[in-house]
Design a protein around this motif. Structure first.
Motif, short mmCIF file in Angstrom:
data_model
loop_
_atom_site.label_atom_id
_atom_site.label_comp_id
_atom_site.label_asym_id
_atom_site.label_seq_id
_atom_site.Cartn_x
_atom_site.Cartn_y
_atom_site.Cartn_z
N ALA A 277 0.84 -1.20 0.00
CA ALA A 277 0.00 0.00 0.00
C ALA A 277 0.87 1.25 0.00
O ALA A 277 0.63 2.20 -0.74
CB ALA A 277 -0.92 -0.01 1.22
N MET A 278 1.92 1.24 0.83
CA MET A 278 2.81 2.40 0.90
C MET A 278 3.45 2.65 -0.47
O MET A 278 3.50 3.79 -0.94
CB MET A 278 3.89 2.13 1.96
N ALA A 279 3.93 1.58 -1.11
CA ALA A 279 4.58 1.74 -2.41
C ALA A 279 3.59 2.29 -3.44
O ALA A 279 3.94 3.18 -4.23
CB ALA A 279 5.15 0.40 -2.88
N ILE A 280 2.36 1.79 -3.41
CA ILE A 280 1.37 2.26 -4.38
C ILE A 280 1.03 3.73 -4.14
O ILE A 280 0.99 4.54 -5.07
CB ILE A 280 0.08 1.40 -4.30
N ILE A 281 0.85 4.09 -2.86
CA ILE A 281 0.48 5.48 -2.56
C ILE A 281 1.62 6.43 -2.96
O ILE A 281 1.41 7.45 -3.62
CB ILE A 281 0.13 5.63 -1.06
N LEU A 282 2.84 6.07 -2.58
CA LEU A 282 3.98 6.93 -2.95
C LEU A 282 4.12 6.99 -4.47
O LEU A 282 4.40 8.05 -5.03
CB LEU A 282 5.27 6.41 -2.32
N GLY A 283 3.93 5.85 -5.14
CA GLY A 283 4.03 5.83 -6.60
C GLY A 283 3.01 6.76 -7.23
O GLY A 283 3.32 7.52 -8.15
N ALA A 284 1.78 6.74 -6.71
CA ALA A 284 0.72 7.60 -7.24
C ALA A 284 1.09 9.06 -7.05
O ALA A 284 0.91 9.89 -7.95
CB ALA A 284 -0.60 7.28 -6.56
N VAL A 285 1.65 9.39 -5.88
CA VAL A 285 2.02 10.78 -5.62
C VAL A 285 3.14 11.21 -6.58
O VAL A 285 3.13 12.31 -7.12
CB VAL A 285 2.43 10.98 -4.15
N ILE A 286 4.10 10.32 -6.81
CA ILE A 286 5.20 10.66 -7.72
C ILE A 286 4.68 10.96 -9.13
O ILE A 286 5.03 11.97 -9.73
CB ILE A 286 6.23 9.50 -7.78
N VAL A 287 3.79 10.08 -9.61
CA VAL A 287 3.24 10.29 -10.95
C VAL A 287 2.50 11.62 -11.01
O VAL A 287 2.70 12.43 -11.93
CB VAL A 287 2.31 9.11 -11.33
N ALA A 288 1.64 11.87 -9.99
CA ALA A 288 0.87 13.11 -9.99
C ALA A 288 1.80 14.32 -9.92
O ALA A 288 1.60 15.33 -10.61
CB ALA A 288 -0.09 13.11 -8.80
#
Lengths: 403, 434
Positions: A277-288
């Motif tokens: 979950a942490m990796a997905i959330i951080l990944g989403a923030v990076i993309v955004a």
């Protein structure tokens, strides 16, 4: 290069420059640290448990009341499981790697030692364990069936022989001669002899400091009325065997609950759900973040192009080529981005330092920032390309027109 | 006039739809990221029992090894031993007190259509109910006499009563658990705790307890806790040795109604431990603690570090989005210098221009905020999907909805203020010369 005119033009829109620079700086600092955190999580998730996870599952049996003969039921269950079609191997065990619950203890080289030599988890298993788990023996031998003792829950473990993981063997005997050595599972005698060493066996806790320190103890010991079994199915038959095992065990003895059926794949997924979950959330923030920054550059550059249409026309009329115009905007973006990146680099290390102090996080490796520089330079150049191409197509005649 | 400015603003926004969308989405994403993470952070750490959280204290005694503290930083163990739990409860020096632990038992329904199932519950003294105040749907807690007489009684949670008795009043009936019958004295109403703060050792976001049983009764079963158990030396063989050992496996809470009572209880604990030292226990220096609910939640890091990092990141992202919007608005307003000059020349005051452009940026901010609120809702759905155990803490409440809207307006004003201020400083003459 015509750096000077670019600089003097930039100095006339300092605020916009600062805003883009600030955006680039924050983006670099956040992306570097977030990527680093994601990388650590993925590294953790990729650690091997040492066992065959594809074909194994585990399940529990919980009997009713004081009259329930847990020891006899355990033996009957194991016999039943082993003769089911599709079952390759089965063992009793109190826990499995990644499951989040289990036993741990200190292990000593001397009696009455004050602080233990190493910490280990304990898997209470029988002589089928290596085969069922798929642990790879790298030294010594497996347990013999007659070595598997019968212990009443609540009594001390006094195993004559144990099998340890290589990590634990090395922690106890750094010279690499652990095989055949005596250790104390408790503060008092008797000692236990290391009869075998397995390549790798993870502990049940994924955040343990000594995750690869594990000890196999050969004993049948139900936890009160509760027993757990690990089963390895023949390749490709796990799901059908899971259903069958649950059904047959329930039928064999109705005065208990058969439950907590989990494939090792599910166990792994649950163990790392938080990291995932942490990796997905951080990944989403990076993309955004990258998208917002890139679009910000596009937007700003578009306005600058529109604002300077007349000047561009004038320069073209005075002999500047399309390429000159293109290069002008690309260079301008490069300068702004670079200023932002320099500030961002410092910010990235500062953020890492703060994370280290507040959360005991490891230090950001040096190469993240240079790689971040290259990526954001590229992002900036790509973002500005559209507006810059539009600028290069401004005809020289524009210079002569009035508003 | 404001209506006219709104019209102007909307027209201007429509003229560059892509740019407008970019600004609105930018703010919305920033708001959504920061509010999603802030909501989880806020609910996780929020006081679960604000009217008495300063009166409920968690008892910690340091019975650990002389050579090694329980926690590396020297904090005392997170649970206590059976013998201390019973001694402190029986001493009864607090206004209310209860030792407790987590217990898993098989339940055998009378209704043969239901399969037996494993149930996780809690073992406690009758004071538990007065201390933590769950609401009862039927009946009530057992009493202190029943504590003393090891009564075979049980309080059921709402869900399990639903499952066993179709939600009807089951008080007075009996339920078969692990081969023995227990009389139901009470059934709880829905008890939606955000975090199960009274047992943080076994997971703050674990499923709610399904049944409650008197401590004395459960001990007769010789059942060990299904929660954490830690020993620093071997307990020896058998049940009695385990009870007499220094293994910690129980939680102990006391209710102390005033600071004076807290001080009294603290000194009682100190003298208790000093007495025990004379018996050869408690080799470490005196290290008793009586943290209240919020202190205990902080000590046990109920708000996970990941959630803190995510929240920091969410707000950093919001800052980037705001900087982005400022830049875009600035560029846009700068291009409109001609229009502004014209309006100023025709008699509009700086104030008029200021209002006009602030309305325009306000519209951007508000749309961004509303879209952000919707995205925050979606973000929380995503959090619930990603973290199975966060079902109770990933919800918008009214505080958070209002905070989101407030944050959006603030963000929009911050983003719009500087560009607007710059816009209204345009000199009319300079713009009209061309």
């Amino acid at each position: 290069m015509e750096i000077r005119p670019i600089l003097s033009a930039l100095m006339r829109s300092k605020v916009s420059m600062v805003l883009i620079g600030l955006q680039v700086a924050l983006t670099l600092a956040i992306v570097c640290n977030a990527l680093f955190i994601i990388g650590q999580r993925l590294d953790n998730m990729n650690r091997p448990s040492g066992m065959n996870e594809a074909d194994t599952f585990w399940l529990g049996s919980s009997g009713f009341g004081q009259g329930f003969d847990a020891k006899a039921v355990q033996q009957a269950d194991l016999a039943l499981l082993r003769q089911l079609p599709g079952v390759a191997s089965a063992t009793t065990t109190n826990s499995v790697p990644l499951s989040g619950g289990g036993w741990s203890t200190g292990i000593n080289l001397q009696p009455q030692q004050n602080t233990s030599t190493a910490d280990t988890t304990i898997y209470l298993v029988d002589s089928h364990a290596l085969d069922t788990f798929g642990f790879k023996l790298v030294g010594g031998r497996n347990f013999k069936p007659e070595e598997v003792t019968r212990t009443t829950f609540g009594d001390q473990l006094k195993p004559a022989s144990i099998i340890v993981s290589k990590a634990l063997a090395d922690a106890l005997f750094p010279d690499g001669d652990a095989l055949g050595k005596q250790v104390y599972m408790d503060q008092d005698p008797p000692t236990s002899t290391i009869v075998g060493i397995i390549e790798r066996a993870q502990q049940p806790w994924v955040s343990s400091d000594s995750i690869e320190n594990a000890t196999l103890v050969p004993t049948y010991m139900p936890y009160g009325n509760y027993s757990r079994y690990l089963v390895r199915a023949e390749p490709g038959r796990r799901d059908e065997v899971m259903k069958l095992a649950e059904q047959k065990l329930s039928e064999a003895n109705p005065s208990r609950i058969v439950g907590r059926l989990r494939s090792m794949e599910q166990v792994r997924e649950e163990a790392y759900a938080g990291d995932r979950a942490m990796a997905i959330i951080l990944g989403a923030v990076i993309v955004a973040l990258l998208a917002v920054t890139a679009l910000g550059i596009v937007g700003m550059a578009s306005f600058w192009v529109a604002q300077r249409t007349r000047q561009i026309g004038t320069r073209r009329a005075l002999g500047a080529t399309r390429f000159d115009i293109l290069r002008y905007f690309q260079t301008e973006n490069f300068i702004i981005t670079t200023l932002g990146l320099v500030a961002g680099g410092i910010l990235a290390y500062a953020l890492s330092l703060w994370l280290m102090q507040t959360y005991q996080a490891p230090r950001l490796p040096w190469y993240y920032v240079p790689v971040g520089f290259l990526s954001l330079w590229l992002l900036g150049q790509l973002a500005v390309l559209g507006p810059a191409l539009r600028a290069s197509r401004v005809p020289p005649a524009v210079a002569t027109r009035s508003v | 006039m404001l209506g006219y400015y709104l019209q102007l603003g909307l027209r201007s926004l429509k003229r560059n739809p892509v740019l407008t969308a970019l600004m609105v989405v930018g703010i919305a994403l920033g708001i959504a990221a920061s509010m999603t993470t802030l909501t989880v952070l806020h609910l996780m750490g929020s006081d679960p029992i604000p009217w008495k959280s300063d009166k409920l204290h968690y008892v910690q005694l340091d019975n650990w090894s002389a050579d090694q503290p329980f926690y590396d930083d020297g904090r005392p163990p997170d649970q206590i031993t059976y013998r201390d739990a019973v001694a402190l409860t029986e001493a009864g020096k607090a206004d209310r007190q209860s030792a407790m632990f987590k217990l898993s038992l098989p339940i055998q329904p009378e209704n043969k259509e239901l399969k037996p199932f494993q149930s996780l519950g809690r073992v406690a003294y009758s004071d538990f109910f007065a201390m933590f105040e769950p609401r009862f749907k039927y009946g009530g807690p057992w009493n202190r006499d029943q504590d003393d007489s090891h009564a075979r009684v049980v309080v059921l949670g709402k869900d399990i009563n639903e499952k066993l008795f179709g939600g009807q009043d089951s008080t007075g009936r009996s339920v078969r658990m692990d081969g023995s019958d227990y009389t139901i004295v009470g059934v709880l109403d829905a008890w939606n705790l955000r975090s199960r703060y009274y047992d943080l050792t076994n997971g703050a976001f674990a499923d709610p307890d399904e049944f409650f049983m008197p401590f004395t009764t459960a001990l007769d079963l010789k059942q060990r806790s299904s929660g954490n158990n830690s020993c620093w030396r071997s307990p020896g063989d058998g049940w009695d040795a385990y009870l007499a050992s220094d293994c910690v496996w129980m939680q102990m809470w006391v209710e102390l109604d005033s600071p004076a009572r807290l001080a009294e209880y603290k000194s009682f604990l100190d003298s208790y431990v000093n007495e025990q030292k004379k018996l050869g226990r408690f080799p470490r220096p005196l290290n008793n603690r009586l943290l209240d609910v919020n202190q205990w939640m902080e000590d046990q890091q109920v708000v996970s570090r990941d959630v803190e990092v995510q929240t920091g990141l969410g707000f950093a992202f919001l800052v980037v989005c705001l900087v982005n919007t400022i830049g875009l608005l600035l560029a846009k307003f700068t291009r409109k210098a001609g229009e502004i000059g014209l309006r100023r020349a025709l008699g509009a005051s700086r104030r008029d221009v200021f209002t006009q452009f602030l309305v325009e940026s306000g519209v951007v901010g508000l749309s961004g905020g509303l879209l952000g609120l919707v995205l925050t809702g979606l973000g929380l759905v995503a959090v619930r999907a990603l973290y199975e155990e966060y079902q109770t803490v990933a919800h918008l409440d009214w505080t958070m909805v209002l905070t989101t809207i407030g944050l959006a307006i603030l963000a929009a004003l911050l983003a719009g203020l500087y560009p607007t201020w710059r816009a209204c400083r345009v000199q009319p003459a300079a713009q009209l010369k061309m």
